[in-house]
Motif scaffolding. Structure first.
Motif, short mmCIF file in Angstrom:
data_model
loop_
_atom_site.label_atom_id
_atom_site.label_comp_id
_atom_site.label_asym_id
_atom_site.label_seq_id
_atom_site.Cartn_x
_atom_site.Cartn_y
_atom_site.Cartn_z
N LYS A 187 0.82 -1.18 -0.02
CA LYS A 187 0.04 0.04 -0.21
C LYS A 187 0.78 1.32 0.14
N ALA A 188 1.91 1.07 0.89
CA ALA A 188 2.83 2.36 0.87
C ALA A 188 3.40 2.73 -0.45
N MET A 189 4.06 1.57 -1.06
CA MET A 189 4.56 1.64 -2.28
C MET A 189 3.70 2.16 -3.18
N LYS A 190 2.67 1.71 -3.62
CA LYS A 190 1.70 1.70 -4.68
C LYS A 190 1.32 3.32 -4.53
N ASN A 191 0.91 3.72 -3.15
CA ASN A 191 0.64 5.25 -3.20
C ASN A 191 1.59 6.11 -3.35
N THR A 192 2.87 5.69 -3.08
CA THR A 192 3.77 6.53 -3.30
C THR A 192 3.87 7.01 -4.78
N PHE A 193 3.72 6.17 -5.76
CA PHE A 193 3.93 6.63 -7.00
C PHE A 193 2.64 7.46 -7.29
N LYS A 194 1.44 7.57 -6.73
CA LYS A 194 0.39 8.29 -6.93
C LYS A 194 0.84 9.78 -6.43
N GLN A 195 1.57 10.11 -5.64
CA GLN A 195 2.00 11.29 -4.77
C GLN A 195 3.03 12.26 -5.60
N LYS A 196 2.80 13.43 -5.19
CA LYS A 196 4.21 14.25 -5.44
C LYS A 196 4.55 14.64 -4.05
N LYS A 197 4.06 15.63 -3.30
CA LYS A 197 4.39 15.59 -1.65
C LYS A 197 4.00 14.26 -1.06
N LEU A 198 4.73 13.73 -0.32
CA LEU A 198 4.31 12.37 0.21
C LEU A 198 3.12 12.95 1.42
N ILE A 199 2.21 12.13 1.44
CA ILE A 199 1.14 12.54 2.18
C ILE A 199 1.00 11.08 3.19
N LEU A 200 1.42 11.25 4.48
CA LEU A 200 1.66 10.08 5.22
C LEU A 200 0.26 9.47 5.72
N SER A 201 -0.54 10.00 5.67
CA SER A 201 -1.90 9.38 6.10
C SER A 201 -2.49 8.51 4.93
N GLU A 202 -2.05 8.92 3.81
CA GLU A 202 -2.68 8.00 2.56
C GLU A 202 -1.58 6.93 2.35
N LEU A 203 -0.55 6.95 2.72
CA LEU A 203 0.54 5.67 2.65
C LEU A 203 0.31 4.66 3.57
N LYS A 204 -0.67 5.06 4.70
CA LYS A 204 -0.75 3.91 5.66
C LYS A 204 -1.72 3.04 5.45
#
Length: 204
Positions: A187-204
């Motif tokens: 989940k963390a890796m998949k959502n990383t590629f969707k972001q510019k600035k990292l949003i921690l709440s969306e990576l958890k």
């Protein structure tokens, strides 16, 4: 081409010496540098405390560069500044009469600044990671680095106004992508590629 190589070599040698010879120190400090004692005095005063110091080549105005980074990294400081005269054979249409060096400390790391003309540019092959304690710190550094000419990248990467690349990362991010739980990692890796600035709440 040979003239360009000579110019680069001359600048590099003088910059490495950082104060030896007939160089002129900061106008705020009117004392001349003693070539026989400069290295010893630098060590004595604690200016050189790292085995390896990153050196950033910029076009001009080393003090302005330092002031820019000190406006972002609030605990930083200017530790040293020098201005040097180019040798007569290096003055001309493509050159300048002088160049500057500075030493700044940001994030407990010393950086050398070499302001010696528009010959080299930063690229993403070198970047600096800012380990942020929480999302608020991520937001602060991201906003500070990308405004006034900076640029957003993807996956937590951005550039400042000089084109230097930074990775603005919450430290908890590393726990997520290295978790023993594959679902957490994925989940963390998949959502990383969707972001510019990292949003921690969306990576958890």
């Amino acid at each position: 081409m040979k003239k360009y190589q000579l110019k680069f070599l001359t600048i590099l040698i003088i910059a490495i010496q950082m104060g030896c010879g007939n160089s002129q120190q900061n106008s705020d400090n009117n004392s001349k540098i003693d070539s026989t004692s400069n290295q010893a005095s630098s060590k004595k005063s604690g200016l050189i405390k790292q085995k390896i110091t990153p050196c950033l080549w910029v076009d001009k105005d080393a003090k302005a560069v330092v002031n820019y980074y000190l406006s972002i990294f609030k605990e930083g400081k200017l530790k040293e500044y020098h201005q040097y005269k180019n040798p007569p054979q290096e003055k001309g249409q493509e050159g300048q009469d002088s160049f500057e060096t500075a030493v700044m400390e940001i994030g407990d790391i010393e950086f050398s600044i070499l302001a010696a003309g528009p010959y080299f540019k930063f690229n993403e092959s070198v970047s600096f990671v800012i380990n942020c304690k929480d999302q608020a710190e991520v937001d602060y550094y991201w906003n500070a680095l990308t405004k006034n000419g900076g640029e957003e990248g993807s996956c937590g990467w951005c550039k400042d106004k000089y084109g230097l690349s930074w990775q603005v990362v919450p430290v908890e991010y590393f726990d997520l992508i290295n978790s023993e739980d594959p679902k957490v990692r994925e989940k963390a890796m998949k959502n990383t590629f969707k972001q510019k600035k990292l949003i921690l709440s969306e990576l958890k």
